[in-house]
Structure formats: structure tokens, C-alpha cells
Design a protein around this motif. Structure first.
Motif, PDB file in Angstrom:
ATOM      1  N   ASN A   1     -15.543 135.013  41.520  1.00  0.00           N
ATOM      2  CA  ASN A   1     -14.111 134.810  41.765  1.00  0.00           C
ATOM      3  C   ASN A   1     -13.322 136.087  41.519  1.00  0.00           C
ATOM      4  O   ASN A   1     -12.428 136.430  42.299  1.00  0.00           O
ATOM      5  CB  ASN A   1     -13.565 133.667  40.899  1.00  0.00           C
TER       6      ASN A   1
ATOM      7  N   THR B   1     -19.088 127.507  47.319  1.00  0.00           N
ATOM      8  CA  THR B   1     -18.650 128.835  47.742  1.00  0.00           C
ATOM      9  C   THR B   1     -17.511 128.715  48.761  1.00  0.00           C
ATOM     10  O   THR B   1     -17.311 127.655  49.348  1.00  0.00           O
ATOM     11  CB  THR B   1     -19.815 129.606  48.402  1.00  0.00           C
ATOM     12  N   PRO B   2     -16.783 129.801  48.997  1.00  0.00           N
ATOM     13  CA  PRO B   2     -15.759 129.775  50.042  1.00  0.00           C
ATOM     14  C   PRO B   2     -16.386 129.438  51.399  1.00  0.00           C
ATOM     15  O   PRO B   2     -17.574 129.690  51.632  1.00  0.00           O
ATOM     16  CB  PRO B   2     -15.205 131.206  50.040  1.00  0.00           C
ATOM     17  N   GLU B   3     -15.602 128.876  52.278  1.00  0.00           N
ATOM     18  CA  GLU B   3     -16.097 128.379  53.565  1.00  0.00           C
ATOM     19  C   GLU B   3     -16.879 129.412  54.369  1.00  0.00           C
ATOM     20  O   GLU B   3     -17.909 129.110  54.944  1.00  0.00           O
ATOM     21  CB  GLU B   3     -14.918 127.862  54.395  1.00  0.00           C
TER      22      GLU B   3
ATOM     23  N   PHE C   1     -19.233 137.728  53.833  1.00  0.00           N
ATOM     24  CA  PHE C   1     -18.456 136.722  54.553  1.00  0.00           C
ATOM     25  C   PHE C   1     -18.671 136.825  56.058  1.00  0.00           C
ATOM     26  O   PHE C   1     -18.838 137.925  56.595  1.00  0.00           O
ATOM     27  CB  PHE C   1     -16.962 136.883  54.246  1.00  0.00           C
TER      28      PHE C   1
ATOM     29  N   THR D   1     -10.646 135.360  44.424  1.00  0.00           N
ATOM     30  CA  THR D   1     -10.485 133.985  44.866  1.00  0.00           C
ATOM     31  C   THR D   1     -10.691 133.059  43.673  1.00  0.00           C
ATOM     32  O   THR D   1     -11.029 133.506  42.577  1.00  0.00           O
ATOM     33  CB  THR D   1     -11.494 133.639  45.992  1.00  0.00           C
TER      34      THR D   1
ATOM     35  N   GLU E   1     -12.355 130.023  44.557  1.00  0.00           N
ATOM     36  CA  GLU E   1     -13.146 129.036  45.295  1.00  0.00           C
ATOM     37  C   GLU E   1     -14.580 128.865  44.799  1.00  0.00           C
ATOM     38  O   GLU E   1     -15.221 127.878  45.124  1.00  0.00           O
ATOM     39  CB  GLU E   1     -13.154 129.380  46.784  1.00  0.00           C
TER      40      GLU E   1
END
Length: 173
Positions: free
Chosen positions: A34, A69-71, A169, A39, A41
Motif C-alpha cells: 500500500n 489486490t487492486p483491480e 499493473f 493505495t 487496496e
């Protein structure tokens, strides 16, 4: 003669709660991620990954790994703590604990259609990361090679955190 020996009873070592130790490690890794990716998330999976294997859920609700985790994050994350007897050479032993960890991470990777990131913490040592994403521009590889037909790479977690965000990402296009 009697005074030459210490007869003080030895205190029993306090038993370590391995589940609590694992939970703390997962929270620590979530916090590191994070902070690194700015973030909030990253967080522990309910039941820490076991929930998805013990309950039948619709596909859109399935969560794999130990961390949510983030999308757009490219990896499913497994966290393991406290395997002090394991060595890098144990990667080559298919019956070792570390090989079993990699197998579990690889299964989750296939189910989630993402690469895996297995983060291992040993007592009083910096965490290491193992992944099947072997083209990361990480400095200081500890190991890179094949285990059976699976190509993996291992490096220090701090070295991984120096890699550019674009390697973590999916594109927003």
C-alpha cells in the motif's frame, strides 16, 4: 561442589501461534505494498485464501491468494512466514516445503489468470519474492531457472519494490 551447578528450572519457551504469525506477516506485506503503490487496496483475504477453496462462490466473487489486490494488479499474492529451515537449494527438491509453496502459488496463478508473487518471510531476515514473471528488471537476482517445467525467479523483496509501476499493473487502455 553443590554450588557448581545452576539448578534453576528452565523456563519453557512460549508456543508460537503460527496462524497469528502468518496473519501479521500478511498485514505487514499489505502495508508495504500500500505504501509502495500509494493505495489502500491491498489487504488480507477473508480466511487468508482458504475461503475460496472451502466455499462455492460465483466467479465474480472469487479471490485467490492471501491478499486482495487492486483491480489492475498483475499478480496473485501468496505470503508465507517462518520457514527458517528452507534454503535456496530446496527449490530443487520437489518434496520441500518451498516447492509446495510454489505449487500452491502456481495453482492460484492459473485459476486467476495472473502471474504469482510468493513472498516468504524468515525470522530476522528480509523477505524474498518468488515469481513466474521472469522478465522483471530486478537488480540482484538470487535465483532464476526452471523447476520442472515452470520458470521462476527469486529476489529480495526490497529489490522488487524498486521496479517501475508499469511492471505491476495492466495498461489502462
Amino acid at each position: 561442589m553443590k554450588d557448581d551447578f545452576d539448578v534453576t528450572p528452565l523456563k519453557k519457551k512460549k508456543k508460537v501461534n503460527s496462524r497469528a504469525k502468518g496473519n501479521r506477516f500478511e498485514n505487514k506485506i499489505a502495508k508495504i505494498l500500500n505504501e509502495r503503490f500509494n493505495t489502500k487496496e491491498f489487504c488480507r483475504t477473508p480466511g487468508s485464501g482458504a475461503f475460496a477453496t472451502t466455499h462455492t462462490l460465483p466467479e465474480y466473487l472469487k479471490v485467490y491468494g492471501d491478499l486482495i489486490t487492486p483491480e489492475k494488479f498483475k499478480y496473485v499474492i501468496e505470503c508465507k512466514k517462518g520457514y527458517d529451515g528452507e534454503q535456496v537449494s530446496d527449490l530443487l527438491n520437489p518434496k520441500s516445503t518451498i516447492s509446495n509453496m510454489i505449487d500452491q502459488a502456481h495453482r492460484d496463478s492459473k485459476k486467476s489468470s495472473k502471474k504469482f508473487l510468493l513472498i516468504i518471510g524468515q525470522n530476522r531476515q528480509e523477505p524474498v519474492a518468488i515469481t513466474n514473471q521472469t522478465d522483471l528488471p530486478v537488480k540482484g537476482w538470487m535465483f532464476r531457472g526452471y523447476i520442472d517445467d515452470l520458470e521462476i525467479a527469486m529476489f529480495k523483496m526490497c529489490d522488487l519494490m524498486c521496479v517501475d509501476d508499469s511492471h505491476f499493473f495492466l495498461d489502462n487502455t
